[in-house]
Structure formats: C-alpha cells, structure tokens
Enzyme design. Structure first.
Site, mmCIF file in Angstrom:
data_model
loop_
_atom_site.group_PDB
_atom_site.id
_atom_site.type_symbol
_atom_site.label_atom_id
_atom_site.label_comp_id
_atom_site.label_asym_id
_atom_site.label_seq_id
_atom_site.Cartn_x
_atom_site.Cartn_y
_atom_site.Cartn_z
ATOM 1 N N GLU B 66 0.815 -1.222 0.000
ATOM 2 C CA GLU B 66 0.000 0.000 0.000
ATOM 3 C C GLU B 66 0.844 1.265 0.000
ATOM 4 O OE1 GLU B 66 -0.455 -2.561 2.082
ATOM 5 O OE2 GLU B 66 -2.252 -3.435 1.165
ATOM 6 N N PHE B 91 -6.143 -0.021 5.299
ATOM 7 C CA PHE B 91 -4.771 -0.057 4.767
ATOM 8 C C PHE B 91 -4.465 1.163 3.907
ATOM 9 C CE2 PHE B 91 -6.126 -4.728 4.608
ATOM 10 C CZ PHE B 91 -5.949 -4.862 5.971
#
Lengths: 288, 323
Positions: B66, B91
C-alpha cells in the site's frame, strides 16, 4: 545492432572516454559547488547536513550536466529528464549544482534556510527549481520516480528518471517496494544512484543495517547494477550511460564529507553546526 | 454515465459499494476521460475487472504494497493526470499515512484514494480490516478533500466528481455487496462540499455520513411516530465541511452526528470544531464507535454493539430530549 542486443537482453557498455575538456570542467564545477556548500555557513549558523551534501556532488553534476537533458531549459516539462534527490537533506548540494549550471541565481545562498525561503534544508517541490518531488521523508523519492518512469514508459515517452538515495536510506522498506516494482515492470528508463558513503545519523551503516552486498540484493530484483567510485566522473559517466532493458542501479562509493578533512568519514557531521573556528579551516581547505 | 433514475439507483445498490465504484471507473474510461487506476492487488475486489479488460494500458497492480500504491500513483499523477488508487480503508490510510501526508498533503498530487470497506463493513474479520479511525487520521492532511458517500448512486457520483476535480481526494466507502438506497429522487444533486437535506423537521438535526445515513432515516421515522421531528442531513463530504448546512439550522433543540467511525476525530469532531466558535447553539450529541474494538460478527450485530442501529439511535435521541 543496438536494438537487437537490447532485445536479446545484453547490455551495451559505453566505452567512450569522457572528453578531457569536459572532465576538467566537471572537476572545476565540483570544486566550486563544494565552496558554495561551505559558504552556507557564512549566512546560516544552524545545523546543516554538510557531509551528506559533500558526498554527492559528483553524482549530481554527472546527472544534471553530463548524462541527462535535465539542464535543457528549451524542452517541454514532460520531455525533460527527471532528477529526484530522495536524500532530501542533500538539498544544499542540489542548489549548489543548480547555481553552478546557471539554473538559479548565485545569491540563493543568502536566503538559504531563511524565513519563507525557497531554499530550505530539505527539498520542496518547485517546478521553477526543477524539483519534481518533495523529499526529506526518506524512502519516498524512488517510488515516486518509479511512478513517473512507469507513466513515461506506458505512454511511449523518452523521458528518463534518475533518483539519488543514500545507503542509510535503503533501511526504508519503501525503497525495496519500488525496486521490486521497477524490476517487475522492466523500467529501463529508471536509474537509481546510491550515494554509498557508509555512514548514517547514528554511525557506521555496518553496525546498523549492513549493506555489504547491496549490489547482489538489487540485482536479484531484476536490475542491472554497477559499482563505481562516486567521486570519479569518468566511472559515473560510463555507468550512467549504460543501456539495456532493465532498470539500472549505480552503487556510487563515496566519502561522506568529501573535501573537508575533519568531516570526512566522521558521522557526527551528518547534521551539525559549523562553528567559526572550523569554518575558517574548512574555507582554507576548499580554497575560499 | 448513469443518470439518477429509480432503475439505476436500484442497479447500483445491487452492485454494492465496490460494484458502484467499478461501474463509475468503467464509465469514465468509456466516456474518454484520461486517467489511471492503480491497486494494491485488489483490482477485482475494486470492481475493476471490466475496466482492466478493456483499458489495460490505464491500469497497474503494484502488488500487496500500500505504501508503494500511493507513491506510484503520485508519480503517475506528476503531470496532473488523475489517478485512482484503491485498497481497503484500513490499509489505504494507516499503512501509507506518510505517503499520503507527503504526496497528497505537501505536494497536492492529483490522486484519488478509495478506502474500500471502511467503518465496520468487513465485520467478520475481528478488527484487522475495520476502518474505525481513517477520518481522524486523514482530516489533518492539508488540502485533502474527504468524501463518504451514502449509497450506490452517491458512490458513483463521488468517484466521477473526484476524478474531475483537480487535487487530492480520499473517498471512504462503507457498506458491502448490497447497499440501501437513500437517493433516488430525480432532483438528487451531488456536489462535493454540499450536504443534502433528506428530511426537514424542527426538533432534532441529525447529521450522518456513509451507509449509516440509512439508519438515520429509519431513526427519523421511529422518532416521527413519537412526535419528534428530525431534519436529516447527508453530510457526504467530511472535508471541507458544509458549514452552512449546520449553522443555518441551529434553531433545532439538538444536534446529533452519526458515523461509522470512532466517535473521536471524524464527522462529529468536524461538526464540534465548527460549533466551537458559535455562542447560541443547541447541545451536540456525538454518536459513533466508542473508543474500543468491537468483536467480530455480522454487520447488524456490530451496529447494535456500537449503538448505531436505527433503534438505538432513536432511543438515545429520545433520552437526550428527556422524553
């Protein structure tokens, strides 16, 4: 021939020697940039990342003045090669080279670190100054540059991206996420230059996260890796001009604090105040 | 592009949150908008399958990374090309907070982050995927627009409008594969930064966001039966907050904010900050997830545990009014 070899995956070595006049010019430029860096102490009594700036002078000159079209102001922004100095604390070296190449005024140094200045201690995105990416939060410059390189490749542009990171900066996992992605996407237009000076804020990298085998580690992710003396313009030139279909990394072995005897290889000069007495000595050593 | 018809609203409700996102992205591409989509190995979960099939040159999967998702998206956006970047809300915010701070905050990159399945949507995982504090984290990012759409058609419009607007946006998706419908009127108008008044009343001003607006509407009906009339505002834009929608309605007896988020730092926090500078105002009751991590269960169970079901919202409002 060139295309054939590239497609078959064999990297071509550029074996041309650098023109001796250019070599002399760059050496002179490096000398003057180091003078500019030290002269910041005349106007700034705060802590400065002296040694981090001094270690990458030849790297920055090689990219900005020799192997890329970075300095060509006539080009459209999207066609100009990109330099991202991910170790944003080397901002002073970047400003110094920009000034040496006539891309910013020489008197920038008067406003270095001053209130509301365009020239802070770390790099802040500024189109006018050729700064594509704000850096200083370590580990972010390479992935940003990889994103730029990815777009350029997807859209069939010739633009190249050069990114300078510190060896200590490679402790950041985000650097490796970018290395993996660039390898996967075969971003041959991306060049990573590691300013491998062996020191970070708290000391010797060997005692923190050791990078003895950095070449093999980067290579394992599908990169073409070369090691050079990071203060040798000819070696930098050859390594940075190499072509091929993989992303390229140049591990540039450097001396942190290069050019100032008491700063060289002393980690405490990562970020420190240069007092009057030592400034006098530094000025003498650098020919001011 | 979808227009607001009953049929389209029903269709998107059946497509779910990510289905509505995927439909918007596909339609934008089909209409010739030039943009890029990037995902951290959630292209299919983002509803992008058709988009990836038909526009492969405008998509990349960076892998389960991410931080790299946001950085690569920022780099791709460097020439102001809009880039949409998707992952689960938990996330797409916390995991890459520094990347968001630097690229979207300091540099103002033209990246549209979609935090999917935020709030309590991923209810059965037991906490790992709850998006309880993303608003609190991201409201402090300078210049970041934050949108929390309330149903399928609103998700669709949020994505389209965010892509057309220049600058960084965080779109917070709540809800799962089936969505309630709160907007189906032909005069429904979506504009980032402008809350929608869904019902007009005199006693209570209920300000909600996300899929939970539907619970607010149900609570309004329950309260109406008990002679308490409520104005319900769908505050789909968390930042910048539509101050007029609130300051123009201070004649109510009570202001209630309702959100599927930690009671601290989200929509309620924003409204409280707004009200802090006002002298004559009704009391403000903040409803959200208390400062704890609820145990796993189905979505309705979690709403109940957190006191965010329509029944509990209505009860708490009644209590606050002393009835």
């Amino acid at each position: 021939m060139l295309l054939e070899q590239c497609e078959s995956g064999i990297d071509l070595e550029v074996r041309e020697k650098m023109d001796s006049n250019r070599l002399a010019l760059h050496k002179e430029q490096a000398r003057r940039v180091r003078q500019t860096i030290i002269s910041a102490a005349d106007v700034c009594s705060e802590k400065v990342h002296w040694a981090s700036s001094l270690s990458c002078v030849e790297i920055l000159i090689s990219v900005m003045a020799e192997v890329s079209n970075f300095a060509d102001q006539g080009l459209e922004q999207g066609d100009r090669d990109v330099l991202i100095v991910s170790k944003g604390h080397a901002a002073l070296a970047y400003y110094g080279v920009m000034s040496e190449l006539g891309l910013i005024e020489g008197d920038f140094i008067c406003s270095y670190q001053k209130n509301g200045s365009d020239y802070p201690e770390e790099l802040v995105r500024d189109e006018r100054l050729g700064i594509e990416c704000s850096t200083g939060s370590l580990g972010l410059g390479l992935p940003y540059g990889v994103g730029m390189g990815f777009l350029a490749k997807r859209r069939g542009r010739n633009r190249r991206v050069f990114c300078v990171v510190g060896d200590g900066e490679c402790d950041e996992g985000s650097v490796w996420e970018a290395i993996m992605f660039a390898g996967q996407q075969r971003l041959s237009n991306v060049s990573l230059i590691v300013d491998f000076n062996g020191l970070q804020a708290d000391g010797d990298t060997k005692g923190i996260i050791a990078w003895d085998n950095m070449e093999a580690r980067i290579e394992s992710f599908g990169w073409d890796v070369r090691s050079v003396d990071g203060h040798d313009f000819e070696e930098l030139n050859l390594a940075l001009r190499a072509v091929g279909h993989k992303p390229k990394a140049v591990i540039a072995r450097t001396v942190k604090g290069k050019g100032i005897s008491f700063m060289e290889n002393d980690f405490s000069w990562h970020d420190r105040v240069l007092n009057k007495e030592l400034l006098k000595q530094a000025r003498m050593e650098i020919g001011l | 592009m979808f227009t607001v018809t009953k049929k389209n609203c029903m269709f998107l409700a059946h497509m779910g949150a990510q289905g509505s996102l995927g439909q918007a992205v596909y339609d934008m591409a089909k209409d010739g908008y030039d943009f890029f989509a990037v995902s951290a190995d959630l292209g299919v979960a983002s509803g992008f399958s058709r988009f990836i099939r038909d526009f492969p040159e405008n998509y990349v999967n960076v892998g389960i990374a991410e931080q790299n998702l946001i950085s690569i998206a920022a780099g791709i956006s460097s020439e102001d090309l809009p880039v949409i970047a998707t992952s689960w809300g938990a996330f797409a915010s916390y995991r890459c907070a520094d990347q968001i701070r630097t690229f979207l905050g300091l540099m103002g990159c033209n990246v549209k982050i979609v935090g999917m399945g935020s709030g309590l949507a991923i209810s059965r995982f037991g906490g790992s995927h709850y998006g309880i504090g993303d608003l609190a984290l991201l409201r402090g990012i300078p210049g970041l627009t934050i949108v929390a759409p309330g149903d399928g058609i609103e998700i669709y419009y949020s994505v389209c409008e965010a892509m057309k607007a220049k600058g960084p946006v965080y779109i917070r998706l709540t809800g799962g594969d089936r969505l309630p419908i709160i907007n189906s009127d032909l005069d429904y108008d979506f504009e980032i930064g402008k809350g929608n008044v869904l019902t007009e009343g005199e006693d209570v001003l209920i300000v909600g966001c996300g899929i939970l607006v539907y619970e607010c509407l149900k609570a309004e009906r329950l309260l109406r039966e008990r002679d308490i009339s409520c104005t319900v505002v769908n505050m789909h834009t968390i930042k910048p907050l539509d101050s007029e929608a609130i300051l123009g309605r201070l004649n109510h007896k009570l202001i209630v904010t309702v959100e599927e988020h930690n009671v601290m730092g989200g929509l309620g926090g924003g409204v409280a900050e707004l009200l802090a500078g006002v002298s004559n105002k009704p009391p403000h009751m903040l409803m959200g997830i208390g400062d704890f991590v609820p145990l796993a269960g189905d979505y309705e169970y979690l709403l109940d545990v957190c006191g965010l079901s329509a029944v509990k919202i209505a009860k708490k409002i009644e209590g606050a009014l002393g009835k």
